[in-house]
Write a protein that holds these residues in place. Structure first.
Motif, PDB file in Angstrom:
ATOM      1  N   ARG A  92       0.819  -1.213   0.000  1.00 16.67           N
ATOM      2  CA  ARG A  92       0.000   0.000   0.000  1.00 16.67           C
ATOM      3  C   ARG A  92       0.853   1.263   0.000  1.00 16.67           C
ATOM      4  O   ARG A  92       0.322   2.368  -0.044  1.00 16.67           O
ATOM      5  N   GLY A  93       2.180   1.109   0.068  1.00 16.18           N
ATOM      6  CA  GLY A  93       3.042   2.273   0.098  1.00 16.18           C
ATOM      7  C   GLY A  93       2.899   3.085   1.368  1.00 16.18           C
ATOM      8  O   GLY A  93       2.956   4.317   1.341  1.00 16.18           O
ATOM      9  N   ARG A  94       2.746   2.409   2.524  1.00 19.10           N
ATOM     10  CA  ARG A  94       2.572   3.095   3.803  1.00 19.10           C
ATOM     11  C   ARG A  94       3.672   2.690   4.782  1.00 19.10           C
ATOM     12  O   ARG A  94       3.438   1.956   5.751  1.00 19.10           O
ATOM     13  N   PRO A  95       4.910   3.177   4.566  1.00 17.01           N
ATOM     14  CA  PRO A  95       6.016   2.822   5.455  1.00 17.01           C
ATOM     15  C   PRO A  95       5.948   3.523   6.803  1.00 17.01           C
ATOM     16  O   PRO A  95       6.783   3.261   7.674  1.00 17.01           O
ATOM     17  N   ASP A  96       4.966   4.411   6.982  1.00 19.19           N
ATOM     18  CA  ASP A  96       4.852   5.194   8.204  1.00 19.19           C
ATOM     19  C   ASP A  96       3.904   4.581   9.227  1.00 19.19           C
ATOM     20  O   ASP A  96       3.886   4.998  10.387  1.00 19.19           O
ATOM     21  N   ILE A  97       3.107   3.607   8.829  1.00 21.13           N
ATOM     22  CA  ILE A  97       2.085   3.055   9.718  1.00 21.13           C
ATOM     23  C   ILE A  97       2.711   2.072  10.707  1.00 21.13           C
ATOM     24  O   ILE A  97       3.329   1.081  10.304  1.00 21.13           O
ATOM     25  N   PRO A  98       2.567   2.285  12.029  1.00 21.46           N
ATOM     26  CA  PRO A  98       3.112   1.333  13.006  1.00 21.46           C
ATOM     27  C   PRO A  98       2.265   0.059  13.092  1.00 21.46           C
ATOM     28  O   PRO A  98       1.097   0.029  12.699  1.00 21.46           O
ATOM     29  N   ILE A  99       2.891  -0.969  13.649  1.00 23.43           N
ATOM     30  CA  ILE A  99       2.221  -2.244  13.918  1.00 23.43           C
ATOM     31  C   ILE A  99       2.388  -2.562  15.397  1.00 23.43           C
ATOM     32  O   ILE A  99       3.513  -2.576  15.907  1.00 23.43           O
ATOM     33  N   TYR A 100       1.278  -2.814  16.072  1.00 24.71           N
ATOM     34  CA  TYR A 100       1.311  -3.192  17.476  1.00 24.71           C
ATOM     35  C   TYR A 100       1.223  -4.712  17.611  1.00 24.71           C
ATOM     36  O   TYR A 100       0.409  -5.365  16.948  1.00 24.71           O
ATOM     37  N   SER A 101       2.039  -5.266  18.514  1.00 22.76           N
ATOM     38  CA  SER A 101       1.974  -6.682  18.860  1.00 22.76           C
ATOM     39  C   SER A 101       2.230  -6.832  20.357  1.00 22.76           C
ATOM     40  O   SER A 101       3.028  -6.074  20.928  1.00 22.76           O
ATOM     41  N   ASP A 102       1.558  -7.783  20.977  1.00 23.00           N
ATOM     42  CA  ASP A 102       1.819  -8.034  22.404  1.00 23.00           C
ATOM     43  C   ASP A 102       2.709  -9.250  22.610  1.00 23.00           C
ATOM     44  O   ASP A 102       2.865  -9.738  23.731  1.00 23.00           O
ATOM     45  N   SER A 103       3.316  -9.755  21.521  1.00 21.07           N
ATOM     46  CA  SER A 103       4.159 -10.951  21.594  1.00 21.07           C
ATOM     47  C   SER A 103       5.636 -10.590  21.518  1.00 21.07           C
ATOM     48  O   SER A 103       6.139 -10.183  20.463  1.00 21.07           O
ATOM     49  N   ARG A 104       6.356 -10.759  22.612  1.00 23.29           N
ATOM     50  CA  ARG A 104       7.796 -10.500  22.620  1.00 23.29           C
ATOM     51  C   ARG A 104       8.518 -11.467  21.697  1.00 23.29           C
ATOM     52  O   ARG A 104       9.444 -11.073  20.977  1.00 23.29           O
ATOM     53  N   THR A 105       8.098 -12.719  21.705  1.00 24.21           N
ATOM     54  CA  THR A 105       8.757 -13.726  20.864  1.00 24.21           C
ATOM     55  C   THR A 105       8.606 -13.397  19.393  1.00 24.21           C
ATOM     56  O   THR A 105       9.575 -13.430  18.626  1.00 24.21           O
ATOM     57  N   ALA A 106       7.400 -13.062  18.970  1.00 24.11           N
ATOM     58  CA  ALA A 106       7.160 -12.758  17.556  1.00 24.11           C
ATOM     59  C   ALA A 106       7.952 -11.536  17.118  1.00 24.11           C
ATOM     60  O   ALA A 106       8.522 -11.513  16.024  1.00 24.11           O
ATOM     61  N   ARG A 107       8.011 -10.526  17.963  1.00 23.24           N
ATOM     62  CA  ARG A 107       8.772  -9.329  17.608  1.00 23.24           C
ATOM     63  C   ARG A 107      10.263  -9.653  17.469  1.00 23.24           C
ATOM     64  O   ARG A 107      10.947  -9.129  16.579  1.00 23.24           O
ATOM     65  N   ALA A 108      10.770 -10.528  18.339  1.00 24.17           N
ATOM     66  CA  ALA A 108      12.183 -10.930  18.250  1.00 24.17           C
ATOM     67  C   ALA A 108      12.434 -11.716  16.968  1.00 24.17           C
ATOM     68  O   ALA A 108      13.465 -11.511  16.304  1.00 24.17           O
ATOM     69  N   TRP A 109      11.523 -12.599  16.603  1.00 26.07           N
ATOM     70  CA  TRP A 109      11.680 -13.348  15.360  1.00 26.07           C
ATOM     71  C   TRP A 109      11.733 -12.410  14.160  1.00 26.07           C
ATOM     72  O   TRP A 109      12.531 -12.607  13.244  1.00 26.07           O
ATOM     73  N   VAL A 110      10.886 -11.384  14.165  1.00 29.31           N
ATOM     74  CA  VAL A 110      10.892 -10.430  13.055  1.00 29.31           C
ATOM     75  C   VAL A 110      12.212  -9.656  13.028  1.00 29.31           C
ATOM     76  O   VAL A 110      12.798  -9.450  11.962  1.00 29.31           O
ATOM     77  N   ARG A 111      12.704  -9.244  14.187  1.00 28.38           N
ATOM     78  CA  ARG A 111      13.998  -8.544  14.233  1.00 28.38           C
ATOM     79  C   ARG A 111      15.109  -9.416  13.663  1.00 28.38           C
ATOM     80  O   ARG A 111      16.001  -8.930  12.963  1.00 28.38           O
ATOM     81  N   ASN A 112      15.059 -10.717  13.981  1.00 25.48           N
ATOM     82  CA  ASN A 112      16.081 -11.654  13.506  1.00 25.48           C
ATOM     83  C   ASN A 112      15.805 -12.170  12.099  1.00 25.48           C
ATOM     84  O   ASN A 112      16.601 -12.925  11.543  1.00 25.48           O
ATOM     85  N   ARG A 113      14.637 -11.814  11.566  1.00 27.66           N
ATOM     86  CA  ARG A 113      14.229 -12.162  10.209  1.00 27.66           C
ATOM     87  C   ARG A 113      14.117 -13.664   9.967  1.00 27.66           C
ATOM     88  O   ARG A 113      14.322 -14.152   8.855  1.00 27.66           O
ATOM     89  N   VAL A 114      13.747 -14.382  11.013  1.00 25.84           N
ATOM     90  CA  VAL A 114      13.489 -15.822  10.885  1.00 25.84           C
ATOM     91  C   VAL A 114      12.709 -16.295  12.110  1.00 25.84           C
ATOM     92  O   VAL A 114      12.917 -15.798  13.217  1.00 25.84           O
ATOM     93  N   ALA A 115      11.809 -17.239  11.890  1.00 25.66           N
ATOM     94  CA  ALA A 115      11.035 -17.821  12.995  1.00 25.66           C
ATOM     95  C   ALA A 115      11.836 -18.960  13.616  1.00 25.66           C
ATOM     96  O   ALA A 115      12.094 -19.970  12.969  1.00 25.66           O
ATOM     97  N   LYS A 116      12.205 -18.814  14.883  1.00 25.64           N
ATOM     98  CA  LYS A 116      13.011 -19.832  15.571  1.00 25.64           C
ATOM     99  C   LYS A 116      12.086 -20.820  16.290  1.00 25.64           C
ATOM    100  O   LYS A 116      12.208 -21.049  17.482  1.00 25.64           O
ATOM    101  N   THR A 117      11.150 -21.400  15.555  1.00 22.80           N
ATOM    102  CA  THR A 117      10.206 -22.317  16.171  1.00 22.80           C
ATOM    103  C   THR A 117      10.801 -23.706  16.329  1.00 22.80           C
ATOM    104  O   THR A 117      11.649 -24.133  15.529  1.00 22.80           O
ATOM    105  N   THR A 118      10.369 -24.414  17.367  1.00 24.90           N
ATOM    106  CA  THR A 118      10.767 -25.817  17.564  1.00 24.90           C
ATOM    107  C   THR A 118       9.686 -26.774  17.076  1.00 24.90           C
ATOM    108  O   THR A 118       9.822 -27.988  17.233  1.00 24.90           O
TER     109      THR A 118
END
Length: 215
Positions: free
Chosen positions: A141-167
């Motif tokens: 949509r060309g909206r690089p300014d819109i924030p995304i809220y999440s209440d998951s610390r794990t999911a946010r860390a996976w996104v920062r690391n650019r991979v899902a570290k699931t078992t």
């Protein structure tokens, strides 16, 4: 300076597809009941949007435009919340089990996307997929300014690391989950984004607007 060239996607009209002029687009939508169309700044973005989900493409536009809608919770009265943002959440009845995720517009509570339930997943995976889904949608949509809220610390860390570290182990049951995971991992490897990914402060603000209400 010459005006920037626009491309037009028609999802619902006399003819559908990508058109390279407003005149051609207008021929397809003028007088057509419930016409659905949108302009884009590049042919690539228009083609990607046309191949995607028109409900999502139109849903985020309506959500961004609906500044006068009344949310279920008056988040405007709570200091610190960015109203023009997407909140994401997931729900999983067992671990592993059927998982679904969604994104809603904070200001209005309008659902923008929903996926699932998908068998054999986990809540962390659902939360991760929801963030990446929102990032990809906002980039289209060309909206690089819109924030995304999440209440998951794990999911946010996976996104920062650019991979899902699931078992979670792949099974015949959760093939679709792993297809989505692989797509999400690949998207993060191949794309950049500037959308802030923010922590939803549940103790201060209550449940995240995208919560499924099943706790």
């Amino acid at each position: 300076m010459a005006p920037r060239r626009k491309f037009y996607v028609v999802w619902n009209g006399y003819a559908t597809g990508v058109f390279d002029s407003w005149e051609e687009c207008q021929l397809q939508v003028k007088g057509y009941p419930d016409a659905r169309y949108k302009s884009f700044d590049s042919q690539e973005a228009a083609v990607e949007a046309y191949r995607g989900d028109p409900v999502q493409e139109m849903g985020i536009l309506k959500a961004i435009a609906s500044h006068d809608a009344n949310p279920v919770v008056n988040y405007a009265a709570i200091p610190g919340i960015t109203l023009d943002a997407i909140a994401v959440d997931a729900a999983c009845s067992r671990n592993p089990g059927p998982v679904e995720y969604q994104g809603v517009w904070v200001r209005t509570g309008q659902r923008i996307f929903h996926v699932g339930p998908l068998p054999g997943g986990t809540n962390n995976i659902g939360e991760y997929l929801a963030i990446v889904h929102a990032l990809a949608l906002l980039k289209r949509r060309g909206r690089p300014d819109i924030p995304i809220y999440s209440d998951s610390r794990t999911a946010r860390a996976w996104v920062r690391n650019r991979v899902a570290k699931t078992t979670l182990a792949p099974t015949a049951q959760n093939t679709e989950i792993f297809r989505l995971l692989n797509n999400a991992n690949e998207w993060l490897r191949n794309n950049t984004f500037t959308n802030p990914i923010l922590t939803w402060d549940t103790p201060q603000w209550g449940e995240i607007p995208a919560d499924f209400g099943r706790k």
